[in-house]
Write a protein that holds these residues in place. Sequence first.
Motif, PDB file in Angstrom:
ATOM      1  N   ILE A  25      13.044  37.554 -28.726  1.00 46.95           N
ATOM      2  CA  ILE A  25      12.587  36.451 -29.556  1.00 46.95           C
ATOM      3  C   ILE A  25      13.589  36.100 -30.644  1.00 46.95           C
ATOM      4  N   LEU A  26      14.399  37.055 -31.076  1.00 42.62           N
ATOM      5  CA  LEU A  26      15.419  36.765 -32.091  1.00 42.62           C
ATOM      6  C   LEU A  26      16.427  35.739 -31.558  1.00 42.62           C
ATOM      7  N   ASP A  27      16.846  35.908 -30.316  1.00 47.19           N
ATOM      8  CA  ASP A  27      17.806  34.972 -29.730  1.00 47.19           C
ATOM      9  C   ASP A  27      17.151  33.634 -29.394  1.00 47.19           C
ATOM     10  N   VAL A  28      15.920  33.681 -28.889  1.00 41.14           N
ATOM     11  CA  VAL A  28      15.221  32.443 -28.538  1.00 41.14           C
ATOM     12  C   VAL A  28      14.976  31.592 -29.779  1.00 41.14           C
ATOM     13  N   ALA A  29      14.439  32.200 -30.832  1.00 46.50           N
ATOM     14  CA  ALA A  29      14.084  31.441 -32.032  1.00 46.50           C
ATOM     15  C   ALA A  29      15.310  30.904 -32.763  1.00 46.50           C
ATOM     16  N   ALA A  30      16.407  31.646 -32.746  1.00 49.45           N
ATOM     17  CA  ALA A  30      17.619  31.206 -33.447  1.00 49.45           C
ATOM     18  C   ALA A  30      18.254  29.989 -32.784  1.00 49.45           C
ATOM     19  N   GLN A  35      27.232  24.685 -41.053  1.00 46.70           N
ATOM     20  CA  GLN A  35      28.373  24.409 -40.176  1.00 46.70           C
ATOM     21  C   GLN A  35      29.615  25.209 -40.585  1.00 46.70           C
ATOM     22  N   ASP A  36      29.405  26.479 -40.927  1.00 41.24           N
ATOM     23  CA  ASP A  36      30.531  27.322 -41.325  1.00 41.24           C
ATOM     24  C   ASP A  36      30.306  28.730 -40.757  1.00 41.24           C
ATOM     25  N   PRO A  37      30.969  29.072 -39.671  1.00 39.33           N
ATOM     26  CA  PRO A  37      30.758  30.386 -39.048  1.00 39.33           C
ATOM     27  C   PRO A  37      31.163  31.556 -39.942  1.00 39.33           C
ATOM     28  N   THR A  38      31.909  31.278 -41.006  1.00 41.56           N
ATOM     29  CA  THR A  38      32.323  32.358 -41.908  1.00 41.56           C
ATOM     30  C   THR A  38      31.356  32.548 -43.079  1.00 41.56           C
ATOM     31  N   ALA A  39      30.282  31.742 -43.122  1.00 40.29           N
ATOM     32  CA  ALA A  39      29.330  31.825 -44.236  1.00 40.29           C
ATOM     33  C   ALA A  39      28.731  33.229 -44.318  1.00 40.29           C
ATOM     34  N   LYS A  40      28.732  33.794 -45.504  1.00 41.95           N
ATOM     35  CA  LYS A  40      28.263  35.165 -45.706  1.00 41.95           C
ATOM     36  C   LYS A  40      26.774  35.189 -46.062  1.00 41.95           C
ATOM     37  N   LEU A  41      25.952  34.792 -45.113  1.00 37.14           N
ATOM     38  CA  LEU A  41      24.521  34.903 -45.318  1.00 37.14           C
ATOM     39  C   LEU A  41      24.122  36.373 -45.241  1.00 37.14           C
ATOM     40  N   LEU A  42      23.124  36.733 -46.023  1.00 36.04           N
ATOM     41  CA  LEU A  42      22.569  38.080 -45.963  1.00 36.04           C
ATOM     42  C   LEU A  42      21.090  37.943 -45.639  1.00 36.04           C
ATOM     43  N   ILE A  43      20.649  38.597 -44.569  1.00 35.64           N
ATOM     44  CA  ILE A  43      19.272  38.456 -44.108  1.00 35.64           C
ATOM     45  C   ILE A  43      18.560  39.797 -44.162  1.00 35.64           C
ATOM     46  N   ASP A  44      17.452  39.841 -44.883  1.00 34.62           N
ATOM     47  CA  ASP A  44      16.604  41.031 -44.954  1.00 34.62           C
ATOM     48  C   ASP A  44      15.310  40.757 -44.199  1.00 34.62           C
ATOM     49  N   ILE A  45      14.939  41.684 -43.318  1.00 36.86           N
ATOM     50  CA  ILE A  45      13.706  41.566 -42.538  1.00 36.86           C
ATOM     51  C   ILE A  45      12.854  42.804 -42.798  1.00 36.86           C
ATOM     52  N   SER A  46      11.596  42.587 -43.080  1.00 42.19           N
ATOM     53  CA  SER A  46      10.718  43.691 -43.474  1.00 42.19           C
ATOM     54  C   SER A  46      10.332  44.599 -42.313  1.00 42.19           C
ATOM     55  N   GLN A  47      10.489  44.121 -41.091  1.00 42.38           N
ATOM     56  CA  GLN A  47      10.071  44.898 -39.931  1.00 42.38           C
ATOM     57  C   GLN A  47      11.215  45.777 -39.412  1.00 42.38           C
ATOM     58  N   PRO A  48      10.898  46.835 -38.642  1.00 39.07           N
ATOM     59  CA  PRO A  48      11.957  47.680 -38.084  1.00 39.07           C
ATOM     60  C   PRO A  48      12.774  46.934 -37.044  1.00 39.07           C
ATOM     61  N   ALA A  49      13.977  47.407 -36.793  1.00 41.22           N
ATOM     62  CA  ALA A  49      14.858  46.777 -35.800  1.00 41.22           C
ATOM     63  C   ALA A  49      14.260  46.911 -34.401  1.00 41.22           C
ATOM     64  N   PRO A  50      14.509  45.950 -33.532  1.00 41.50           N
ATOM     65  CA  PRO A  50      14.001  46.066 -32.159  1.00 41.50           C
ATOM     66  C   PRO A  50      14.683  47.201 -31.403  1.00 41.50           C
ATOM     67  N   ARG A  51      13.981  47.716 -30.433  1.00 38.03           N
ATOM     68  CA  ARG A  51      14.570  48.776 -29.607  1.00 38.03           C
ATOM     69  C   ARG A  51      15.699  48.235 -28.743  1.00 38.03           C
ATOM     70  N   ARG A  52      15.520  46.998 -28.256  1.00 38.27           N
ATOM     71  CA  ARG A  52      16.552  46.365 -27.430  1.00 38.27           C
ATOM     72  C   ARG A  52      17.330  45.380 -28.303  1.00 38.27           C
ATOM     73  N   MET A  53      18.598  45.628 -28.481  1.00 37.11           N
ATOM     74  CA  MET A  53      19.401  44.807 -29.388  1.00 37.11           C
ATOM     75  C   MET A  53      19.595  43.391 -28.859  1.00 37.11           C
ATOM     76  N   SER A  54      19.524  42.428 -29.774  1.00 36.59           N
ATOM     77  CA  SER A  54      19.700  41.020 -29.436  1.00 36.59           C
ATOM     78  C   SER A  54      21.137  40.588 -29.697  1.00 36.59           C
ATOM     79  N   ASP A  55      21.500  39.436 -29.132  1.00 40.01           N
ATOM     80  CA  ASP A  55      22.822  38.860 -29.400  1.00 40.01           C
ATOM     81  C   ASP A  55      22.949  38.474 -30.873  1.00 40.01           C
ATOM     82  N   LEU A  56      21.847  38.045 -31.488  1.00 43.80           N
ATOM     83  CA  LEU A  56      21.877  37.682 -32.907  1.00 43.80           C
ATOM     84  C   LEU A  56      22.271  38.883 -33.755  1.00 43.80           C
ATOM     85  N   GLN A  57      21.746  40.044 -33.441  1.00 45.83           N
ATOM     86  CA  GLN A  57      22.118  41.258 -34.176  1.00 45.83           C
ATOM     87  C   GLN A  57      23.594  41.578 -34.011  1.00 45.83           C
ATOM     88  N   ARG A  58      24.084  41.449 -32.802  1.00 46.35           N
ATOM     89  CA  ARG A  58      25.496  41.744 -32.555  1.00 46.35           C
ATOM     90  C   ARG A  58      26.392  40.784 -33.335  1.00 46.35           C
TER      91      ARG A  58
END
Length: 323
Positions: A49-54, A136-159
């Motif tokens: 869902i991380l990749d789908v929603a993004a 529109q800047d791939p170098t933008a240093k966004l920082l994202i905090d998520i309250s839930q634990p990381a998924p067991r299966r890693m997404s492309d968004l995480q990578r």
Amino acid sequence: MKRLDWAAIARHFGIRADQPHCPAATVDYRTALQLFEHVAHASNDDGLILDVAASLPLGLYSTFDYVGLCAPNLGTGLNNWVRFLPLRTNFYRMSLEDEGDVSVLQWQVPDCGIPRVQSTYERMAWAIGRIEFAIQDPTAKLLIDISQPAPRRMSDLQRRLGSRLRFGQAQDRIVIPKHYLPRPTPRSEANLYAIVEQAALREMEEYGGRNDPLTRVAEKINEALKSGTVSLEHVAAELGMSQRSLQRLLEAEGTSFRKLTETIRRNMAARYLKDTSLPMKEIAFLLGFSELSAFSRAVKTWYGVPPKSVRLNGDPGMEDSVA
């Protein structure tokens, strides 16, 4: 993508299979949470869902999407998300705060006792995708905090985001360097934005009307009809009220539980018959009728003609708009 049977899943959760395609349709938040978790389990991919929603298509969320994407700049767009959030949900809240050189977009989601891991992934990934599109800047240093634990299966968004995407945090938030906020969005256009903003304001006025007490009762009756559990006792419990309190509220509005339920059934019957191609048996079920013959008799009493005639001849004239 995972070849799951959506129609069967929808039936399991008591919603229509075509409901996601109806712009004005709503679903109880607890049902949405359970549905997200079910799909992750059934697909055996809790990170998908991380990749789908993004990467959801722009405009998928209609007015709410465009009032952010068509804004003059990113800052206005983010503030519009906060301002017009009721167009998406009445369950959680958002805020945008300045903290030195950054702005923090944050979500406040109450705990309703149901796991919300997948729903949180979807909400946060959607916001990440929209903000990245606006910047529109791939170098933008966004920082994202998520309250839930990381998924067991890693997404492309995480990578892709690496250490900038952090799980198991105290809050759901996206930290954005402040110098990006005045930047025009790729879809910014003054005339289009004026139209979209006015549409959003009109929808907000309608939303305010839907939030009056009688409408909230009507919504719960509508939900109960679909599940076959419509009763004064059940609806009062769903609203967190005593049966007597609910009766007094309806009396103050000049109606009763029986009259309001009948009004909802009558209006929804006309809408289902006129605006959908649902089979008669399914419409009868959605309106709480155990037999098709009972539904047919009710329609003939309400409109003087059988259900097929209502469907063929169009709008039979609905005097009551509640529900």
